[in-house]
Design a protein around this motif. Sequence first.
Motif, PDB file in Angstrom:
ATOM      1  N   ALA A 137      32.850  68.203  21.701  1.00  0.00           N
ATOM      2  CA  ALA A 137      33.282  67.197  22.674  1.00  0.00           C
ATOM      3  C   ALA A 137      34.780  66.930  22.605  1.00  0.00           C
ATOM      4  O   ALA A 137      35.384  66.500  23.595  1.00  0.00           O
ATOM      5  CB  ALA A 137      32.515  65.892  22.444  1.00  0.00           C
ATOM      6  N   THR A 138      35.406  67.185  21.443  1.00  0.00           N
ATOM      7  CA  THR A 138      36.844  66.939  21.323  1.00  0.00           C
ATOM      8  C   THR A 138      37.671  67.954  22.105  1.00  0.00           C
ATOM      9  O   THR A 138      38.876  67.757  22.308  1.00  0.00           O
ATOM     10  CB  THR A 138      37.284  66.979  19.847  1.00  0.00           C
ATOM     11  N   LEU A 139      37.039  69.034  22.545  1.00  0.00           N
ATOM     12  CA  LEU A 139      37.759  70.077  23.282  1.00  0.00           C
ATOM     13  C   LEU A 139      37.756  69.838  24.785  1.00  0.00           C
ATOM     14  O   LEU A 139      38.383  70.592  25.530  1.00  0.00           O
ATOM     15  CB  LEU A 139      37.130  71.446  22.983  1.00  0.00           C
ATOM     16  N   PHE A 140      37.063  68.789  25.237  1.00  0.00           N
ATOM     17  CA  PHE A 140      36.938  68.506  26.666  1.00  0.00           C
ATOM     18  C   PHE A 140      37.245  67.029  26.927  1.00  0.00           C
ATOM     19  O   PHE A 140      37.058  66.187  26.047  1.00  0.00           O
ATOM     20  CB  PHE A 140      35.522  68.830  27.163  1.00  0.00           C
ATOM     21  N   PRO A 141      37.692  66.706  28.141  1.00  0.00           N
ATOM     22  CA  PRO A 141      37.899  65.286  28.488  1.00  0.00           C
ATOM     23  C   PRO A 141      36.576  64.526  28.456  1.00  0.00           C
ATOM     24  O   PRO A 141      35.521  65.077  28.800  1.00  0.00           O
ATOM     25  CB  PRO A 141      38.461  65.357  29.919  1.00  0.00           C
ATOM     26  N   ARG A 142      36.625  63.269  28.054  1.00  0.00           N
ATOM     27  CA  ARG A 142      35.407  62.460  27.980  1.00  0.00           C
ATOM     28  C   ARG A 142      35.033  61.871  29.340  1.00  0.00           C
ATOM     29  O   ARG A 142      33.911  61.395  29.519  1.00  0.00           O
ATOM     30  CB  ARG A 142      35.578  61.330  26.962  1.00  0.00           C
ATOM     31  N   ARG A 143      35.933  61.887  30.293  1.00  0.00           N
ATOM     32  CA  ARG A 143      35.645  61.405  31.643  1.00  0.00           C
ATOM     33  C   ARG A 143      36.104  62.454  32.648  1.00  0.00           C
ATOM     34  O   ARG A 143      37.084  63.171  32.422  1.00  0.00           O
ATOM     35  CB  ARG A 143      36.363  60.079  31.938  1.00  0.00           C
ATOM     36  N   TYR A 144      35.392  62.554  33.759  1.00  0.00           N
ATOM     37  CA  TYR A 144      35.755  63.507  34.812  1.00  0.00           C
ATOM     38  C   TYR A 144      35.309  62.946  36.163  1.00  0.00           C
ATOM     39  O   TYR A 144      34.594  61.942  36.238  1.00  0.00           O
ATOM     40  CB  TYR A 144      35.128  64.883  34.537  1.00  0.00           C
ATOM     41  N   ASP A 145      35.723  63.598  37.245  1.00  0.00           N
ATOM     42  CA  ASP A 145      35.397  63.119  38.590  1.00  0.00           C
ATOM     43  C   ASP A 145      33.895  63.212  38.854  1.00  0.00           C
ATOM     44  O   ASP A 145      33.228  64.175  38.443  1.00  0.00           O
ATOM     45  CB  ASP A 145      36.141  63.946  39.646  1.00  0.00           C
ATOM     46  N   VAL A 146      33.382  62.216  39.572  1.00  0.00           N
ATOM     47  CA  VAL A 146      31.943  62.142  39.841  1.00  0.00           C
ATOM     48  C   VAL A 146      31.446  63.361  40.616  1.00  0.00           C
ATOM     49  O   VAL A 146      30.318  63.819  40.394  1.00  0.00           O
ATOM     50  CB  VAL A 146      31.627  60.843  40.627  1.00  0.00           C
TER      51      VAL A 146
ATOM     52  N   VAL B 132      36.854  67.199  14.243  1.00  0.00           N
ATOM     53  CA  VAL B 132      36.596  65.765  14.379  1.00  0.00           C
ATOM     54  C   VAL B 132      37.685  64.948  13.689  1.00  0.00           C
ATOM     55  O   VAL B 132      38.209  63.979  14.251  1.00  0.00           O
ATOM     56  CB  VAL B 132      35.205  65.408  13.810  1.00  0.00           C
ATOM     57  N   MET B 133      38.036  65.326  12.470  1.00  0.00           N
ATOM     58  CA  MET B 133      39.045  64.567  11.726  1.00  0.00           C
ATOM     59  C   MET B 133      40.426  64.701  12.356  1.00  0.00           C
ATOM     60  O   MET B 133      41.211  63.741  12.367  1.00  0.00           O
ATOM     61  CB  MET B 133      39.078  65.034  10.266  1.00  0.00           C
ATOM     62  N   TRP B 134      40.753  65.853  12.886  1.00  0.00           N
ATOM     63  CA  TRP B 134      42.032  66.029  13.591  1.00  0.00           C
ATOM     64  C   TRP B 134      42.082  65.113  14.814  1.00  0.00           C
ATOM     65  O   TRP B 134      43.099  64.475  15.091  1.00  0.00           O
ATOM     66  CB  TRP B 134      42.204  67.486  14.000  1.00  0.00           C
ATOM     67  N   SER B 135      40.976  65.056  15.532  1.00  0.00           N
ATOM     68  CA  SER B 135      40.911  64.177  16.706  1.00  0.00           C
ATOM     69  C   SER B 135      40.977  62.713  16.289  1.00  0.00           C
ATOM     70  O   SER B 135      41.636  61.903  16.948  1.00  0.00           O
ATOM     71  CB  SER B 135      39.619  64.437  17.490  1.00  0.00           C
TER      72      SER B 135
END
Length: 476
Positions: A424-433, A215-218
């Motif tokens: 959650a920091t290991l994955f994109p926060r948005r993706y295709d519907v 988390v802190m790295w992100s």
Amino acid sequence: MGGPTSTVITRNQKTKWDDTMPPLLRPLVKAYLIGYTSAVGPRILTLLIQHVKPHITGARQKCHDDDQRRQLPSLGQILKGGLDPQRFPTFCALLAGGSTLCEIPLKSLLDKLAKNNSDLTRKRLSRFLASFLSAYLSLKLLQSKKPPPKDDESQKPTAGRTLDLTFFTITRALDVLGASLWSLYLTHSPSPSAFKSLIKSTTDPAIFALSSALVMWSWFYHPDMLPKTYNKWITSAAQIDYSLIQALQRCREGTLIYAKETGQAELLTPLCQKLNLPEEWGDPAVSYPFPCELVHLGVSPSCEIHAISRFVHSFIWASKTYLPLSLLLALRNPNLKGFKRAIVSAARSSAFLGTFITLFYYGVCLTRTRIGPHILGKTPEACNKIDGGICVGTGCFLCGWSILIEKPGRRKDMGMFVAPRALATLFPRRYDVDKEWRERLAFAASTAVVVTAVLEKKERVRGVFGSLLSGVLRTD
């Protein structure tokens, strides 16, 4: 003797508010009420604070005639918004209610199709399938409420609003599976008890420390990977000049290079002027690395004195949050012992957060000044390596071990609070519907694991969440 005894038992039995409700409907109703309260409660509290604050601060005369007129409609909108069938309360009701209501027909079906399997196996499978189906449909319902359209209609719509909920559930499922494997290992392993005790005592702190490091790295290098409110809270707690973050970010990117003129002097020079420090300290072409006193924001040239100062300020800052909350909880059963316990608890939590912040900063200083130069050297290239990620990485690694200040029970809950955010920091926060079905599958499978575990033995889902979920799904 039988008559009086039975009378006493009847009188001593506590009547629960849901006792008159059909047992199978209890999880649905309880889940809806909890979901509605969690969705509406914080917004009503914010509205209440906005109403009370002018009276406390003495600004009542200036204001707030217009605000007063708007508050009643706002309250109505908040209460009405919570009833939206595509919102969180309905999601909770469908998830919990479906998990119990669907179990009965699925069990009957499995009794016919899988007669050779034991009754316990069929019961577990029916619970898993009921929870899976309910979770899949409930998340689909939540995802069906689309955000308002953006001004740029050409921009492709994306999904991901429910990712935090999904990562929370995945983390809980992994915890259940890990605990089950560990229990199986304990049953069949001849390992010495000291080793088992060591693993048991360090697992929760290690989960928190690793999660905090991610988390802190992100937060430092990839703030977009964190929820905005969480990112804002960490920034508030860190109390750092943003130009220092930018300097280390640019050093990692390679746009700030020590002993070379790359046009970066204007970044830290204003901070030097503000702190009445030599301006050349902010020029990486002249001063490499920039002195730790800049990181200390002029508190002291000593890294140790700065660490002590950070702890004191952070402890006071955290106490302003923890102490009122602890005292408020103590008011449920007011007595001197309870208030003393509340003060000690608040002090412990404040010390934890103060140590967390202190270890992060001291880890940075330790690498830049105390240890790093003696190992990697003091050349511009070595300084670029240290400030290009090693110093921040050291701070990220150290800070989470402050969790050892907290009691073991708190370590468990706090680890489970931070772990989903780290995942959650290991994955994109948005993706295709068109890929939402993947998230629904992950959520449904994880929910099925957790619900099946808590229905079979509530202790298998650890912490406050396990107790809450067990209480919601209870039908007796």
